[in-house]
Design a protein around this motif. Structure first.
Motif, PDB file in Angstrom:
ATOM      1  N   ASN A 131       0.822  -1.217   0.000  1.00  0.00           N
ATOM      2  CA  ASN A 131       0.000   0.000   0.000  1.00  0.00           C
ATOM      3  C   ASN A 131       0.853   1.263   0.000  1.00  0.00           C
ATOM      4  O   ASN A 131       0.524   2.251  -0.646  1.00  0.00           O
ATOM      5  CB  ASN A 131      -0.941   0.021   1.206  1.00  0.00           C
ATOM      6  N   ARG A 135       0.759   4.341  -2.735  1.00  0.00           N
ATOM      7  CA  ARG A 135       0.492   5.736  -2.378  1.00  0.00           C
ATOM      8  C   ARG A 135       1.673   6.634  -2.740  1.00  0.00           C
ATOM      9  O   ARG A 135       1.484   7.782  -3.135  1.00  0.00           O
ATOM     10  CB  ARG A 135       0.215   5.856  -0.873  1.00  0.00           C
ATOM     11  N   THR A 152       4.044  10.471   5.856  1.00  0.00           N
ATOM     12  CA  THR A 152       2.604  10.730   5.959  1.00  0.00           C
ATOM     13  C   THR A 152       1.888  10.354   4.663  1.00  0.00           C
ATOM     14  O   THR A 152       0.764   9.875   4.700  1.00  0.00           O
ATOM     15  CB  THR A 152       2.308  12.194   6.329  1.00  0.00           C
ATOM     16  N   MET A 153       2.562  10.550   3.522  1.00  0.00           N
ATOM     17  CA  MET A 153       1.982  10.106   2.249  1.00  0.00           C
ATOM     18  C   MET A 153       1.862   8.582   2.224  1.00  0.00           C
ATOM     19  O   MET A 153       0.827   8.022   1.856  1.00  0.00           O
ATOM     20  CB  MET A 153       2.883  10.533   1.080  1.00  0.00           C
ATOM     21  N   ASN A 156      -0.822   7.434   4.552  1.00  0.00           N
ATOM     22  CA  ASN A 156      -2.116   8.087   4.340  1.00  0.00           C
ATOM     23  C   ASN A 156      -2.573   8.870   5.577  1.00  0.00           C
ATOM     24  O   ASN A 156      -3.742   8.829   5.968  1.00  0.00           O
ATOM     25  CB  ASN A 156      -3.181   7.057   3.941  1.00  0.00           C
ATOM     26  N   ARG A 158      -3.567  12.298   7.103  1.00  0.00           N
ATOM     27  CA  ARG A 158      -4.085  13.556   6.568  1.00  0.00           C
ATOM     28  C   ARG A 158      -4.561  14.441   7.708  1.00  0.00           C
ATOM     29  O   ARG A 158      -4.455  14.069   8.859  1.00  0.00           O
ATOM     30  CB  ARG A 158      -5.245  13.271   5.601  1.00  0.00           C
TER      31      ARG A 158
END
Length: 236
Positions: A131, A135, A152-153, A156, A158
DNA sequence: ACCACGATGAACT
DNA sequence: GTTCATCGTGGTC
């Protein structure tokens, strides 16, 4: 080679231990001096997601930010709409938007009313690597999470994570006390295709200290902590 | 209402 | 090593 790495992401084997409330770092852990918390977060595990779909890794680099006497801190000018969260309960997430593109993750520290936070700057990927690659649009493991905006990307994270409670598995973002299930996780990852560089109990001699990165004020303070010789650290 | 700048990353040379 | 896209935040006017 990349395919082999993905297949050996053996998240299934350790799922129940990851989502075991007693393995999560408590509020008391964060309710201390920020630099001490930053130092002790090295080697701990950050998890994002739910039981059936989660990702995470070992914290290998972070930075401490204080309040009034720390010109680099968002809390240096007191309470503003953005910095308010740094004054709240220890053990919650402070996520903010940076450079028009990136979200950065912090863990709030110190007693309620006293500002403090630890910026998570890099992790070593453990769970949900496929994953993360999707991303990040990058198949190189080394490039997935070796920077505060990159991680953080990849995970995920946010702005919706801002203010979430890191001390429970219930809100989809938390930290694990590695020491509590070290043997389980070590065994579970013994067959991982890429070589884990950090998965060991952390002691003082493995920790390096330096000035913080990317700031103009407060450069003299030695408040950045990282694991020596770890290849996922963002900068040497 | 305005505006300088940043706890960055990517793409260059 | 270099440059630069990008926009929310907060201080100032």
């Amino acid at each position: 080679m990349v395919e082999a790495e993905i297949e050996n992401d053996n998240t299934d084997n350790i799922r129940d231990k990851v989502f075991y409330e007693n393995n999560v770092l408590s509020r008391e852990f964060y309710e201390r001096d920020t630099a001490i918390v930053a130092k002790e977060l090295l080697g701990k595990i950050l998890i994002v997601g739910e039981l059936d779909n989660f990702c995470g890794g070992i914290i290998v680099e972070d930075e401490a930010y204080y309040g009034t006497n720390d010109p680099a801190s968002h809390a240096s000018n007191g309470i503003t709409p953005r910095s308010r969260i740094m004054f709240e309960n220890p053990g919650i997430a402070y996520v903010y938007f940076c450079y028009g593109n990136y979200y950065l993750l912090n863990a709030v520290t110190e007693k309620f009313g006293n500002p403090g936070a630890v910026l998570i700057r890099a992790i070593e990927p453990l769970f949900g690597i496929q994953n993360m690659m999707e991303r990040r649009k990058n198949e190189k493991i080394i490039e997935l999470t070796n920077g505060p905006g990159k991680l953080t990307m990849a995970l995920n994270i946010r702005k919706e994570h801002n203010g979430k409670n890191l001390t429970s598995i219930k809100e989809g973002i938390f930290m694990l006390d590695t020491d509590k299930f070290y043997n389980d996780i070590k065994l579970s990852f013994s067959s991982l295709a890429y070589k884990l560089s950090s998965f060991k109990l952390i002691n003082e001699s493995q920790i390096a200290i330096s000035p913080r990165i990317g700031i103009k004020k407060g450069r003299k303070s030695l408040l950045r902590f990282y694991l020596k010789n770890n290849k996922f650290v963002s900068r040497k």
